[in-house]
Design an enzyme around this catalytic site. Sequence first.
Site: not given
Ligand code: BG6
Length: 488
Positions: A180-181, A243
């Site tokens: 989960d990045h 997230h």
């Molecule tokens: C991803 C989603 O997991 O996270 C995207 O699938 C979203 O829809 C993105 O834009 C947002 O990531 P970050 O790191 O830019 O907040």
Amino acid sequence: MDSMTLILFGATGDLAKRKIFPALFNLFVEQKLPRRLSVIGLGRKPYADSEFQAHVELAVRTFSRRSPEDRLILDEFLRSFRYAALNVTNKEGYRELLALVQAREQELGISEQNRMFYLSVAPEFFGVIAENIKQSGLGSGRGWKRLIIEKPFGHDLESARALNDQLSRAFDEDEIYRIDHYLGKPMVQNLDTLVSANPFLKALWNNRFIANVQITASETVGVEERAAYYDGAGAIRDMFQNHMLQLLMMTAMPTASQDTTGNIRRRKSQLLKLLRPISKENAANHVIRGQYEAGTIQDQAVAAYREEPGVDPASTTDTFVAARLWIDDPAWEGVPFYIRTGKRMKEKSTRIVVEFKNPLREASGNAGRESVPNLLIVQINPDEKMSLQLNGKNPLSGRMESVHMDFAMPTHQMPEAYELLLSDAMRGDATFFAKWEEVELAWLWIQPVLDAFEENLLPLHRYPAGSYGPDAASVLLEEQGFHWWLDD
Ligand code: BG6
């Protein structure tokens, strides 16, 4: 760990290009990769190794935070890369892949036979790939084997469970690294230390001092080119189930009992178990769903969601979700947690705002009226900073006014989420990966809300692109006498 093979499925895809290759390069420059490394990229179309290496080089040049100025260093990095075409459903292909992996292990002296499988492919292929890894013998080297996958982990509770059953036939739970990045973002990784390692915050981290917590992830982008996926997922699956709940867990999990930051995953699951369920029938009282209309963002006119290419013109998919959550734990009793996320909002901002109680307000006299509540603001994206809102006295006017103590991370040195996560996975540290228990608990909690969406039990509010979302999302806070901080 001295040596390993990284077997990357989906090596010609977008994620590999934008995130994985640049992350590997930065780790290489910082000497955080194993001394002997073999990378085997896999994709559907055939490419020569040299073509693939050129593709990796371009990705690094375009997306890496470090520019590869030194040709020798870049060449040394690229020498690790090989490519093979593979149809992931063809069993024979895996035997050829095994031969290639072994040949490279011999050539490079990777005697430990540690193998990491990174599935940067659509989730419907996770199961078949895992099975073929097992059957072909690819997963039976002398060393460890690890599997990296990315969300979505299922579409709902049932499909998530089915997927997990499939994966666990080939890999043990402690061999599966679910990315989960958001858990790789440096400020998110900092949260536990911030609270657990600062006695003054740790002492205040409960309902005696905290009035409410507000977690926002707003984006200015729309559905981009991902309508085929997004229209079936919506913000609730795309952002909220994973997230946003991870941010909640990282904020509200019990603090470490000793001066240790260990056991984060256990503490997160503990928190999810205490999250008050929202029933399908009750969802409308605590959850707001929205969808963007046409509007203007940073002086650019943008179309309504239903007019985006690939989106069903009658779509009821949520591009915005806000919710009020309660945690049934004595430490958090009476503290609402407000969460919102949406596309095509006014600004890109991921942040956590903790509003402290303000007893001065209740006291009579000027000081009370002029005072602002103390706020702890943790800004996660786009800048990484923390700020404390305090009351101070302006020496010129003699009046009380709000002052901010700010701390900003030095942005140019910040590692990216994928660097931290890849490096952890290579070292076998799963702290910032989602384990199955918490993924399942998150689906369990959210399933009644998904059902309520499905059955249209709550209104779909429209909001203009470029706004902070539907007004109804503010009403959620007003019901307890609060408002969203930092919306201006
Ligand atoms: C991803 C989603 O997991 O996270 C995207 O699938 C979203 O829809 C993105 O834009 C947002 O990531 P970050 O790191 O830019 O907040």
